[in-house]
Design a protein around this motif. Structure first.
Motif, short mmCIF file in Angstrom:
data_model
loop_
_atom_site.label_atom_id
_atom_site.label_comp_id
_atom_site.label_asym_id
_atom_site.label_seq_id
_atom_site.Cartn_x
_atom_site.Cartn_y
_atom_site.Cartn_z
N GLU A 33 0.85 -1.20 0.00
CA GLU A 33 0.00 0.00 0.00
C GLU A 33 0.88 1.25 0.00
N SER A 34 1.92 1.23 0.81
CA SER A 34 2.84 2.37 0.89
C SER A 34 3.51 2.62 -0.46
N ILE A 35 3.96 1.53 -1.10
CA ILE A 35 4.65 1.64 -2.40
C ILE A 35 3.68 2.11 -3.48
N THR A 36 2.44 1.62 -3.41
CA THR A 36 1.42 2.06 -4.38
C THR A 36 1.19 3.57 -4.25
N THR A 37 1.18 4.06 -3.02
CA THR A 37 1.03 5.50 -2.78
C THR A 37 2.20 6.27 -3.39
N LEU A 38 3.40 5.74 -3.23
CA LEU A 38 4.59 6.38 -3.81
C LEU A 38 4.53 6.36 -5.34
N GLU A 39 4.00 5.29 -5.90
CA GLU A 39 3.88 5.20 -7.36
C GLU A 39 2.89 6.25 -7.89
N LYS A 40 1.83 6.45 -7.13
CA LYS A 40 0.85 7.50 -7.51
C LYS A 40 1.51 8.88 -7.43
N LEU A 41 2.36 9.05 -6.42
CA LEU A 41 3.08 10.31 -6.25
C LEU A 41 4.05 10.52 -7.41
N ALA A 42 4.73 9.46 -7.82
CA ALA A 42 5.69 9.55 -8.92
C ALA A 42 5.02 9.94 -10.23
N ALA A 43 3.76 9.55 -10.37
CA ALA A 43 3.03 9.87 -11.61
C ALA A 43 2.76 11.36 -11.76
N ILE A 44 2.61 12.06 -10.63
CA ILE A 44 2.31 13.50 -10.71
C ILE A 44 3.47 14.37 -10.27
N SER A 45 4.47 13.74 -9.58
CA SER A 45 5.63 14.52 -9.12
C SER A 45 6.88 13.64 -9.21
N PRO A 46 7.36 13.38 -10.45
CA PRO A 46 8.45 12.42 -10.69
C PRO A 46 9.74 12.70 -9.92
N ALA A 47 10.00 13.95 -9.59
CA ALA A 47 11.25 14.29 -8.90
C ALA A 47 11.05 14.49 -7.39
N ASP A 48 9.91 14.09 -6.88
CA ASP A 48 9.61 14.34 -5.47
C ASP A 48 10.63 13.63 -4.57
N PRO A 49 11.19 14.32 -3.60
CA PRO A 49 12.20 13.72 -2.71
C PRO A 49 11.67 12.55 -1.87
N LEU A 50 10.35 12.50 -1.70
CA LEU A 50 9.79 11.41 -0.89
C LEU A 50 9.89 10.06 -1.60
N LEU A 51 10.03 10.09 -2.91
CA LEU A 51 10.03 8.83 -3.65
C LEU A 51 11.17 7.91 -3.20
N GLN A 52 12.39 8.41 -3.16
CA GLN A 52 13.53 7.60 -2.73
C GLN A 52 13.53 7.42 -1.21
N ALA A 53 13.30 8.53 -0.51
CA ALA A 53 13.29 8.47 0.96
C ALA A 53 12.18 7.54 1.45
N GLY A 54 11.05 7.57 0.77
CA GLY A 54 9.91 6.74 1.15
C GLY A 54 10.20 5.26 0.99
N ARG A 55 10.85 4.89 -0.12
CA ARG A 55 11.22 3.47 -0.33
C ARG A 55 12.16 2.99 0.79
N THR A 56 13.08 3.88 1.18
CA THR A 56 14.01 3.53 2.25
C THR A 56 13.25 3.34 3.57
N GLN A 57 12.27 4.22 3.82
CA GLN A 57 11.46 4.11 5.04
C GLN A 57 10.67 2.80 5.05
#
Length: 220
Positions: A33-57
């Motif tokens: 669920e967390s990763i799916t949320t990040l994927e949705k975020l990547a679709a609208i904000s590809p360079a968002d800092p949470l994408l990499q940090a979020g995967r690590t979390q």
């Protein structure tokens, strides 16, 4: 207006992601669920800092859950969850490292259980040899113990196993000798048959078998 809507959407995804991280225990299904949320975020904000940090979390949360299972000695479940976790975040160094830890822990646990099992059956056999009733139940139990020990002992212990078989056979042969001397030939045969279950080619066994046959022939 479009930017404001986008910002609002991003904030909503941030909130969803943070909420997903709070779930306890943090299992692979939750991580998806967390990763799916990040994927949705990547679709609208590809360079968002949470994408990499979020995967690590996510990886860190999963690793913590897996280690807690290991700490509780639930190694098999920890291994299963660890493999599922790597499917959620393939290539994660955190999760790959955790998997190695769990595999090592499981190996150690299995080795420990094996040693405990060996100790148990060695002691069981020792106790039986100390009080040899030589009846049918005793014979069956001794054969079972030896079979289990044969399966779990390393090959270097084969001489020890052979020694135990010879010791047990000697008990039956000694008793058979007593029966032969007392001309109780049927009982002597039964005892020798039991001895044969432990040693198939033993000179003492063969000698007693021949002595019994000679005594029986002389008696008849």
């Amino acid at each position: 207006a479009r930017e404001a809507a986008k910002r609002q959407q991003i904030e909503g995804l941030y909130a969803s992601f943070e909420q997903s991280l709070k779930q306890t225990p943090y299992r692979p299904a939750t991580a998806r669920e967390s990763i799916t949320t990040l994927e949705k975020l990547a679709a609208i904000s590809p360079a968002d800092p949470l994408l990499q940090a979020g995967r690590t979390q996510v990886a860190s949360k999963l690793a913590a859950h897996i280690r807690s299972l290991g700490d509780a000695q639930e190694w098999t479940q920890a291994l299963s969850v660890s493999r599922q976790a790597i499917e959620v975040i393939p290539g994660s160094e955190i999760l790959t490292g955790t998997l190695v830890e769990i595999e090592r822990g499981l190996t150690q646990q299995l080795a420990q259980k094996r040693e405990e099992k060996i100790k148990h059956y060695r002691q069981s056999l020792s106790d039986m040899l100390a009080k040899p009733t030589l009846d049918e139940n005793w014979t069956s139990a001794a054969l079972d113990d030896l079979k289990i020990l044969e399966e779990i002992l390393p090959g270097t212990e084969s001489p020890w196993l052979d020694e135990q078989r010879s010791r047990i056979a000697a008990l039956y042969i000694g008793k058979a000798r007593e029966m032969r001397t007392g001309e109780r030939f049927s009982e002597a045969k039964i005892l020798l048959a039991s001895a044969q279950k432990f040693v198939s080619d033993d000179p003492v066994y063969r000698a007693e078998q021949q002595a019994l046959a000679a005594a029986e022939a002389k008696f008849n």
